[in-house]
Design a protein around this motif. Structure first.
Motif, mmCIF file in Angstrom:
data_model
loop_
_atom_site.group_PDB
_atom_site.id
_atom_site.type_symbol
_atom_site.label_atom_id
_atom_site.label_comp_id
_atom_site.label_asym_id
_atom_site.label_seq_id
_atom_site.Cartn_x
_atom_site.Cartn_y
_atom_site.Cartn_z
ATOM 1 N N ARG A 1 -5.917 -4.206 -5.786
ATOM 2 C CA ARG A 1 -6.860 -4.663 -4.759
ATOM 3 C C ARG A 1 -6.458 -6.042 -4.225
ATOM 4 O O ARG A 1 -6.504 -6.286 -3.017
ATOM 5 N N GLY A 2 -6.092 -6.929 -5.129
ATOM 6 C CA GLY A 2 -5.711 -8.267 -4.694
ATOM 7 C C GLY A 2 -4.473 -8.265 -3.830
ATOM 8 O O GLY A 2 -4.418 -8.943 -2.792
ATOM 9 N N LEU A 3 -3.447 -7.520 -4.254
ATOM 10 C CA LEU A 3 -2.222 -7.449 -3.463
ATOM 11 C C LEU A 3 -2.487 -6.843 -2.089
ATOM 12 O O LEU A 3 -2.008 -7.342 -1.064
ATOM 13 N N ALA A 4 -3.245 -5.746 -2.049
ATOM 14 C CA ALA A 4 -3.535 -5.110 -0.772
ATOM 15 C C ALA A 4 -4.299 -6.059 0.146
ATOM 16 O O ALA A 4 -4.085 -6.084 1.363
ATOM 17 N N ARG A 5 -5.144 -6.861 -0.461
ATOM 18 C CA ARG A 5 -5.976 -7.759 0.338
ATOM 19 C C ARG A 5 -5.152 -8.884 0.978
ATOM 20 O O ARG A 5 -5.339 -9.217 2.152
ATOM 21 N N VAL A 6 -4.235 -9.485 0.222
ATOM 22 C CA VAL A 6 -3.442 -10.561 0.811
ATOM 23 C C VAL A 6 -2.533 -10.026 1.911
ATOM 24 O O VAL A 6 -2.331 -10.677 2.948
ATOM 25 N N THR B 1 4.536 -2.811 -6.142
ATOM 26 C CA THR B 1 4.956 -2.769 -4.739
ATOM 27 C C THR B 1 3.819 -3.276 -3.862
ATOM 28 O O THR B 1 2.671 -2.848 -4.020
ATOM 29 N N SER B 2 4.146 -4.168 -2.929
ATOM 30 C CA SER B 2 3.124 -4.720 -2.050
ATOM 31 C C SER B 2 3.751 -5.047 -0.708
ATOM 32 O O SER B 2 4.860 -5.564 -0.649
ATOM 33 N N PHE B 3 3.036 -4.728 0.372
ATOM 34 C CA PHE B 3 3.590 -5.028 1.691
ATOM 35 C C PHE B 3 2.526 -5.013 2.771
ATOM 36 O O PHE B 3 1.426 -4.480 2.593
ATOM 37 N N ALA B 4 2.884 -5.631 3.889
ATOM 38 C CA ALA B 4 2.089 -5.606 5.114
ATOM 39 C C ALA B 4 2.855 -4.845 6.179
ATOM 40 O O ALA B 4 4.077 -4.961 6.284
ATOM 41 N N ASP B 5 2.120 -4.087 6.965
ATOM 42 C CA ASP B 5 2.679 -3.390 8.119
ATOM 43 C C ASP B 5 1.844 -3.792 9.328
ATOM 44 O O ASP B 5 0.809 -3.176 9.606
ATOM 45 N N PRO B 6 2.254 -4.853 10.046
ATOM 46 C CA PRO B 6 1.462 -5.305 11.191
ATOM 47 C C PRO B 6 1.371 -4.264 12.308
ATOM 48 O O PRO B 6 0.380 -4.238 13.046
ATOM 49 N N ASP B 7 2.392 -3.410 12.437
ATOM 50 C CA ASP B 7 2.369 -2.410 13.504
ATOM 51 C C ASP B 7 1.193 -1.456 13.355
ATOM 52 O O ASP B 7 0.618 -1.002 14.355
ATOM 53 N N HIS B 8 0.842 -1.120 12.116
ATOM 54 C CA HIS B 8 -0.265 -0.195 11.860
ATOM 55 C C HIS B 8 -1.440 -0.878 11.178
ATOM 56 O O HIS B 8 -2.386 -0.208 10.763
ATOM 57 N N GLN B 9 -1.359 -2.203 11.008
ATOM 58 C CA GLN B 9 -2.413 -2.990 10.366
ATOM 59 C C GLN B 9 -2.730 -2.452 8.967
ATOM 60 O O GLN B 9 -3.868 -2.136 8.635
ATOM 61 N N VAL B 10 -1.676 -2.373 8.158
ATOM 62 C CA VAL B 10 -1.786 -1.830 6.805
ATOM 63 C C VAL B 10 -1.482 -2.924 5.788
ATOM 64 O O VAL B 10 -0.522 -3.692 5.949
ATOM 65 N N GLY B 11 -2.286 -2.997 4.742
ATOM 66 C CA GLY B 11 -2.009 -3.812 3.570
ATOM 67 C C GLY B 11 -1.959 -2.914 2.353
ATOM 68 O O GLY B 11 -2.920 -2.174 2.081
ATOM 69 N N PHE B 12 -0.854 -2.932 1.616
ATOM 70 C CA PHE B 12 -0.578 -1.952 0.557
ATOM 71 C C PHE B 12 -0.348 -2.669 -0.764
ATOM 72 O O PHE B 12 0.416 -3.646 -0.827
ATOM 73 N N GLY B 13 -1.000 -2.194 -1.829
ATOM 74 C CA GLY B 13 -0.787 -2.755 -3.154
ATOM 75 C C GLY B 13 -0.770 -1.688 -4.231
ATOM 76 O O GLY B 13 -1.691 -0.864 -4.295
#
Length: 400
Positions: free
Chosen positions: A278-283, A356-368
């Motif tokens: 949750r924390g990783l996805a949130r950042v 694994t954690s990442f941001a995808d600005p193109d689709h506005q995704v936060g993944f953790g």
């Protein structure tokens, strides 16, 4: 912890998924059937909302206690990105520039090899091109002592001129970036991250294990005599011979495992991050939303655009011997070092064993994604973290 609640959710024995993302739940459940699986969690934001929030398994190899929604675990190298964000936040506040030489804020950095080290910039530190992925000035156990590690960095000559070679600073990154953070802000990196990221966003992420995290801490597998023997071999014996790569684990010791009390009482930002999916996805949801989430503007839109628009070309990393697309302390999508879904512009960081954690600005995704069964690399596969998170990411994007 402050969270954006998922909308139109489907209840799951351990979590929720938003309508339309049921295949992610199915893939996550299927993954638990593997006999080696232990405990893990997955959280995904889409357009500022939690659409996947799942957890399963057990918090230790003894399989005595079930994973809970507030379980935290070692993030390993995924914490490097959190340290990088602290330095970028300092730059965002106008307290430093990325082109500034390190010695402007840390004069003792150039005690040895003065001319060459005076050319190292903050940008070089973030891009793993500072020329100090390893150092023969380190001694076993230095990683657990901030002042000893910093002293070793000050006395070490560069392996090559800054900016000429990319080589993953696996252990040294956190101290190099962290000491600059400390010199400029007067705070240790963990304290800086708590004040400017974790607290405003309500995240259970940290760059060292916090007292409140200990009761909900998961232990990882692999803490055994075989691992300790290999670490003694790498830190005490092999590091005395051969080329610079043999010194990667020179500052470490047989205690180099997140279950060990020395690790858990240390601040070494390259490795000692702890938190939840949750924390990783949130950042990363914050980064995917222009630096703002739930009304908290943590980074300016201009800084997030600067991070996201770097779009680096692939380059050979001489440390991991793989092509990488390294940004400002964050890696852009390129397997196997950073297998971050199907979007080329995704950026984030992985951690040993599978985090694994990442941001995808193109689709506005936060993944953790986090886990306590640590994937073990082998000769037939060039990934160092396995494929669990990558498979879940592919299923998620299919739902989009």
């Amino acid at each position: 912890m402050s969270e954006t609640s998922p909308i139109a959710t489907n209840e799951h024995p351990s979590g929720t998924v938003a309508s339309g993302f049921e295949p992610v739940q199915e893939a996550f459940d299927q993954m638990q059937q593997h006999p080696d699986e232990l405990g893990n969690a997955l959280c995904i934001y889409h357009q500022g909302n939690v659409v996947v929030d799942l957890w399963a398994g057990h918090t230790s190899p003894k399989r005595e206690h079930p994973w809970q929604p507030d379980t935290v675990v070692s993030l390993f190298s995924a914490g490097k990105a959190l340290a990088a964000l602290c330095l970028l936040h300092i730059v965002d506040r106008g307290l430093a520039n990325l082109d500034d030489p390190v010695v402007k804020y840390w004069p003792e950095f150039a005690q040895a090899d003065t001319e060459a080290k005076s050319q190292v910039t903050l940008n070089h530190l973030l891009h793993h091109s500072a020329g100090l992925p390893t150092a023969d000035t380190n001694r076993p156990g230095d990683v657990y002592d901030w002042h000893r590690m910093i002293s070793a960095m000050e006395q070490a000559p560069l392996l090559w001129p800054a900016g000429t070679v990319t080589a993953y600073h696996a252990v040294t990154f956190g101290h190099l970036v962290g000491e600059v953070i400390r010199r400029i802000s007067g705070k240790m990196p963990a304290d800086y991250f708590s004040e400017h990221f974790a607290d405003p966003l309500g995240m259970d992420l940290s760059l060292r294990l916090l007292a409140e995290q200990r009761p909900v801490l998961a232990t990882c597998d692999g803490d055994n005599w075989k691992t300790r023997s290999r670490l003694v071999l790498c830190s005490h014996i092999l590091s005395r011979f051969g080329g610079w790569r043999t010194r990667y684990f020179r500052p470490c010791s047989k205690d180099y495992h997140p279950n060990n009390p020395r690790w858990q009482h240390t601040e070494a930002p390259a490795i000692t991050g702890f938190g939840s999916a949750r924390g990783l996805a949130r950042v990363y949801a914050m980064l995917a939303q222009g630096g703002c989430l739930d009304g908290a503007q943590v980074l300016s839109e201009a800084m997030v655009e600067r991070i996201a628009n770097e779009n680096p070309d692939p380059v050979k990393d001489e440390g991991v011997q793989q092509d990488v697309r390294v940004g400002m302390g964050l890696y852009f999508n390129l397997a196997p070092m950073a297998d971050l879904g199907p979007t080329p512009n995704s950026f984030g960081h992985v951690g040993m064993g599978g985090v694994t954690s990442f941001a995808d600005p193109d689709h506005q995704v936060g993944f953790g994604y986090v886990c306590n069964h640590l994937y073990q690399p082998h000769a037939k596969d060039n990934t160092i973290i396995g494929h669990r998170a990558a498979k879940l990411a592919r299923v998620f994007y299919d739902c989009l």
